[in-house]
Design an enzyme around this catalytic site. Structure first.
Site, mmCIF file in Angstrom:
data_model
loop_
_atom_site.group_PDB
_atom_site.id
_atom_site.type_symbol
_atom_site.label_atom_id
_atom_site.label_comp_id
_atom_site.label_asym_id
_atom_site.label_seq_id
_atom_site.Cartn_x
_atom_site.Cartn_y
_atom_site.Cartn_z
ATOM 1 N N ASP A 109 -7.438 12.316 4.292
ATOM 2 C CA ASP A 109 -8.374 11.221 4.076
ATOM 3 C C ASP A 109 -9.494 11.250 5.100
ATOM 4 O OD1 ASP A 109 -8.948 9.006 2.334
ATOM 5 O OD2 ASP A 109 -8.496 7.659 4.002
ATOM 6 N N CYS A 121 -13.039 4.178 -5.040
ATOM 7 C CA CYS A 121 -12.480 4.279 -3.691
ATOM 8 C C CYS A 121 -12.757 3.018 -2.885
ATOM 9 C CB CYS A 121 -13.053 5.503 -2.977
ATOM 10 S SG CYS A 121 -12.371 5.725 -1.312
ATOM 11 N N TYR A 167 -9.604 0.303 -2.722
ATOM 12 C CA TYR A 167 -8.910 0.091 -1.443
ATOM 13 C C TYR A 167 -8.986 -1.378 -1.038
ATOM 14 C CZ TYR A 167 -7.691 4.868 -0.073
ATOM 15 O OH TYR A 167 -7.102 6.103 0.023
ATOM 16 N N TYR A 192 -7.859 -2.737 5.444
ATOM 17 C CA TYR A 192 -8.439 -2.934 4.123
ATOM 18 C C TYR A 192 -8.294 -4.373 3.618
ATOM 19 C CZ TYR A 192 -8.716 2.057 4.447
ATOM 20 O OH TYR A 192 -9.022 3.323 4.883
ATOM 21 N N GLU A 252 -8.470 9.574 -7.841
ATOM 22 C CA GLU A 252 -7.747 8.779 -6.834
ATOM 23 C C GLU A 252 -6.235 8.892 -7.051
ATOM 24 O OE1 GLU A 252 -8.353 7.241 -4.183
ATOM 25 O OE2 GLU A 252 -10.474 6.694 -4.126
#
Length: 227
Positions: free
Chosen positions: A52, A143, A147, A168, A216
């Site tokens: 990531d 994304c 998240y 997040y 994803e």
């Protein structure tokens, strides 16, 4: 996992609905469940973090590309602010977490990309190079906003991944999501009008969002498999 009502804008809500079961497969993936209940193997989490980190390098480049695709100063400022949030905030979590486990930033940057990572990042960059601002936003949105949705859902969780979840779920990231959602709404209205679903471009934008969502899912699969 039940859906979360998150204030990320009208266009995102429609793109998410168009993605159908792929969105649930992404936000309710076994990797996500393992983050929430603490059952995710630490080795899988570290493998994911390293991949990531590399993903975020390319993702930052994609948001920088969005600055050049923008039509207004407002769009340019919003995209530049997102680059800052990625490089100076989100990537810092990866660096700090890995440093505590003996993995240096230099080692993170030198991580060899897994095929699922390469496929996703190059898809997003290609969407920006070959398309316009809306194409890039549709590829970026799963994304950023996914998240945010996952973080909001897992916020009550504790356990070994509480710091990741807090990033997040936190006010700063949630504000970023709200701002990106608003940016997308205004960008779509500016280019396609107040009834974007009537535009011949709408199906293509939904398709871009859908492909990025499936990528994803593949990223989470890669995290679990360690390959």
């Amino acid at each position: 996992m039940a859906a979360v009502d998150a204030p990320y804008g009208a266009v995102f809500a429609q793109w998410r609905a168009a993605a159908g079961p792929d969105w649930a497969a992404y936000t309710g993936h076994d990797f996500v469940i393992g983050l929430g209940d603490g059952s995710l193997p630490r080795s899988a989490f570290l493998h994911y973090l390293k991949q990531d980190y590399v993903f975020l390098v390319h993702f930052s480049r994609a948001w920088a590309l969005a600055v050049t695709k923008a039509e207004t100063l407002e769009e340019m400022r919003a995209c530049a602010a997102t680059v800052h949030a990625l490089i100076d905030e989100e990537m810092r979590l990866h660096i700090e977490t890995c440093a505590a486990l003996g993995i240096s930033e230099a080692e993170l940057f030198a991580t060899q990309e897994a095929p699922a990572n390469l496929a996703y990042t190059r898809y997003v960059l290609d969407a920006g190079h070959s398309g316009d601002f809306l194409d890039l936003m549709a590829a970026l949105a799963p994304c950023v906003l996914g998240y945010g949705e996952i973080g909001a859902r897992l916020a009550p969780s504790g356990g070994p991944y509480a710091d990741w979840i807090a990033t997040y779920a936190g006010a700063a990231y949630q504000q970023t999501c709200a701002e990106v959602g608003g940016l997308i709404d205004r960008a779509v209205a500016r280019r396609l009008g107040n009834a974007p679903q009537d535009s011949p471009r709408w199906a293509r934008l939904c398709a871009r969002f859908g492909v990025a969502t499936r990528l994803e899912v593949g990223f989470w699969d890669m995290g679990l498999s360690g390959a």
